[in-house]
Every structure is written in structure tokens, then in C-alpha cells.
Design a protein around this motif. Sequence first.
Motif: not given
Lengths: 83, 151
Positions: A5-30
Motif C-alpha cells: 500500500y502506498f500514500a494515503w492507502l498506506r496511512a489509512k490501513i496503517g501498514s505498508a505491506s501485508e503477507d496474505l493467504t487468499l481464499p480460493e474465491a478471490v480471483v481478480s483484483v476487484g
Amino acid sequence: MNVLYFAWLRAKIGSASEDLTLPEAVVSVGDLIGWLKERSPGHAAAFADISCVRAAINQEFVDLDTIIPPGAEVAFFPPVTGG
Amino acid sequence: MAVRVQAERFDTGVEIEALVAGNFAIGGVTSFTGYVRDFSTESGVVAITLEHYPGMTERMLETIEAEARQRWDLEAALIIHRYGRMTVGEPIVLIVTASSHRQAAFESAEFLMDWLKTKAPFWKCEETKDGSEHWVDARESDDAAAARWGR
């Protein structure tokens, strides 16, 4: 998978990066955005207005309907304001 | 041809001299230097911090520069973009293009700047006199300027 995450997205989320395991249903960026919004109020705030969010996969700009390849580096940020 | 992303200040004159040195095919050089300005006058901007996406930044600038080289016959080109905190009056960005003929140098410099504004992953955060910070919004006029060059 690494999400950056960069700029105000980083500020709002409170973190510059996250290491995540996605559920199978998550396929696209949307899909990923929809899933991330549920993670915390900060995430929800960062992704509240999708028209202000841009995405990149492996350091290339992509659209929201782009399929996320395995092991990708996904980044979210506002429209750029350099120069 | 060169792309540099750095925190340090640069000197436009020194960079131009170094770029053209020894290349006698160069007939003209165009340069653009962008500075930190106080663009929301009522609030009094004292500094900005430029955040960027290391890796993607270099990649996008190299892509943009390669595109300029394909469109115009350039003898040399240089893009320097800074990141980090800078105070009002400091240089942020430098574009230099050199060609045998002026038209290629003028046009390609403008193209590089227009594309950089919309494609290079940098974000400006303004710092005002009262200590508050806010992220600068993208401008539609920048999109329009980039769009006139096509794809």
C-alpha cells in the motif's frame, strides 16, 4: 501473497505491506479489494471509493478485473502525483 | 540514456554538461526542471514528501524513456526524479533531451514530462506551516496532457 500500500492507502490501513493467504474465491483484483475491505475499518476506509484507487500486479498497472497470478506482488495506491 | 531515482539534490547545469560532453552530433538540448512550490497559497506549504514505489518507479521511467527514443531521434536523454522530503524551492524532477534538431528535443521533453506525471508511481504529501499534512490530488489536466500523445 504480498500486498503493498502506498500514500494515503498506506496511512489509512496503517501498514505498508501485508503477507496474505487468499481464499480460493478471490480471483481478480476487484475480488481482492472486496475481501480486504472486511479486514479492518482502516481497510474499509482505504477502499471506500474505488474510483480513487489504482492497482499494479508485479509492478505493472492493471484493471480491477485482472486475474491475480500465483505468487504475485499486488500494490494499491492513489492516482500518481509525481513530477 | 539514463534514469535516476534519488533522494539527493541535483544540479541541472552539471547534469546537462555531463550528458552532452563529447557528443558532437547533438545540435540542441531541452531541459525541464520541476521545483517544489507553494501551490495551495492560503495554507502555506513549507515542504513536501515524495513517496514512491521502488522497483516499479525505475521500471516505468525506463519504459517511458524507451518510448521517447522510439518516437524521436535522440542522441541522449536523462530523467532524474527525487523522493523523500524537500522544502519549497528545491528541485524535484529533471528531464533532459538532446538531439541533432530542436524539434525532437522540445517535443520529447514535453512528452516525457506528460507521461511521467501520469505513469510514474510517485505521490506528493504537502506539509503546511501549521504542521498539518495532506496528500495532493491528481489533476485531470495532467491526464489530458498525457492523452494527447496517444497510447
